[in-house]
Design a protein around this motif. Sequence first.
Motif, short mmCIF file in Angstrom:
data_model
loop_
_atom_site.label_atom_id
_atom_site.label_comp_id
_atom_site.label_asym_id
_atom_site.label_seq_id
_atom_site.Cartn_x
_atom_site.Cartn_y
_atom_site.Cartn_z
N THR A 115 16.65 14.19 3.48
CA THR A 115 15.55 13.92 4.15
C THR A 115 16.40 14.36 5.81
O THR A 115 17.49 13.47 5.57
N HIS B 8 16.68 11.23 7.95
CA HIS B 8 16.28 9.67 7.65
C HIS B 8 17.88 9.48 8.05
O HIS B 8 18.47 8.32 9.10
N ASN C 245 11.56 6.64 1.93
CA ASN C 245 11.87 7.50 3.94
C ASN C 245 12.40 6.23 4.14
O ASN C 245 13.57 6.10 4.80
N ARG D 25 15.23 4.61 3.21
CA ARG D 25 16.39 5.74 3.34
C ARG D 25 16.74 5.40 4.91
O ARG D 25 17.80 5.15 5.25
N ALA E 221 7.27 11.28 -2.51
CA ALA E 221 7.17 11.79 -1.47
C ALA E 221 5.78 12.84 -1.55
O ALA E 221 5.01 12.61 -0.44
#
Lengths: 305, 110
Positions: free
Chosen positions: A201, A203, A250, A253, B24
Amino acid sequence: MSNLLVSVSPHIRDGATTTTIMRDVLIALIPPFIASVVIFGVRALLVVLVCVAVAVLAEFVFEKACKKPITVGDLSAAVTGVLLAFNLPVGIPLWQAAFGSIVAIIVVKQLFGGIGQNFANPAITARIIMLLAFSGTMTTWVFPDAVSTATPLALISGGLTENLPPIKDMILGLTGGCLGETCSIAILIGGLYLIARRVITWHTPVAFLATVVILTAILGKQPVYQLLSGGLMLGAFFMATDYATTPITNSGRLIFGIGCGLITVLIRVWGNYPEGVSFSILLMNILTPYIDRWTRHKPFGGVQA
Amino acid sequence: LAFSEKDALPPKETACIGCGRCAAHCPLRLMPCEIFNGFKHKDYELLEKSKVNLCMECGCCTYVCPAKRPLVQVNKLAKAALRQYQSEKKAQLEKRKAREELNKEEATEK
């Protein structure tokens, strides 16, 4: 009729497996690899080959010796080998490169339980061990024309900012440094491929790079050069996004990336080493279980009075 | 549903690499990776904390898992284990309460 199998849904699985993820990482590492061979010559190819071969062999031998299932096929050892090679200078003796691979795979990864169980990034930890063990060869930056050069970061921390190479050379990677870390544009292509393939991702890399740029801009320490030099780009896209050693969520992160950026700037500006990316990632790896605990998702409807 | 042989056999399970895809994708924002560990180590407090009993068993986590781990199946088992643990705890608590009340009554009688 006896061999009918009854199972619980879902009956169809996503195509992504650990192997396809690692294959994507290897594909993303191709642009920096080509850049390193172009910039540093055929010896770069040799160093990468030695690191990958030794890493895969070490994993195979260790798992064979421990009678564990052989996981060489998931390509994770190959990824570790390539990343370690990208963190070495081109003039590194091959036996030292091989030693680094063995440390990465056996000490850092397999002794902690193999893939997914290691708490520290194998390539980063092996690089740090090599930096401490072979500090001479690990900090000799030889350019293709066999002239030793100082890295841009060493120039900045030595206060010799007028000797810095032009920014164009920094982007194309025509400076002193480790194999895979100098060519920023190639790393960026690989990193964007990983984000587009949703292997990583945004991030961690964004938080990491932004923290370094903002802090060095405030401190007046050449933010553009800080961004393009050293292992920052390689670390932010390929090392700080390693699954097992970084937070799951996330938000975690983001915290991880900011922490990496903070420690990197601390070491680069006030530390004795000109480069701090590897130390910052290792330190944040150690904090990862705690970040995971702080950033646990709150389930819907799970709030208790 | 009937599948071809290739689709019907459960894929080989490999080690969790901590990618976080299950967490997620969970529509209830549960963390199946954590529930898996809680169930494996019989850590009922962790199961309670991760609210496995909210799981609606949609199977998104199992679909996306690159390590092909049977996450939703484990959630089912974990829910049953948690329920048993909680009812045992409740029974113990009631037993203790009853005993305390009995003691109290005896004390007042004396």
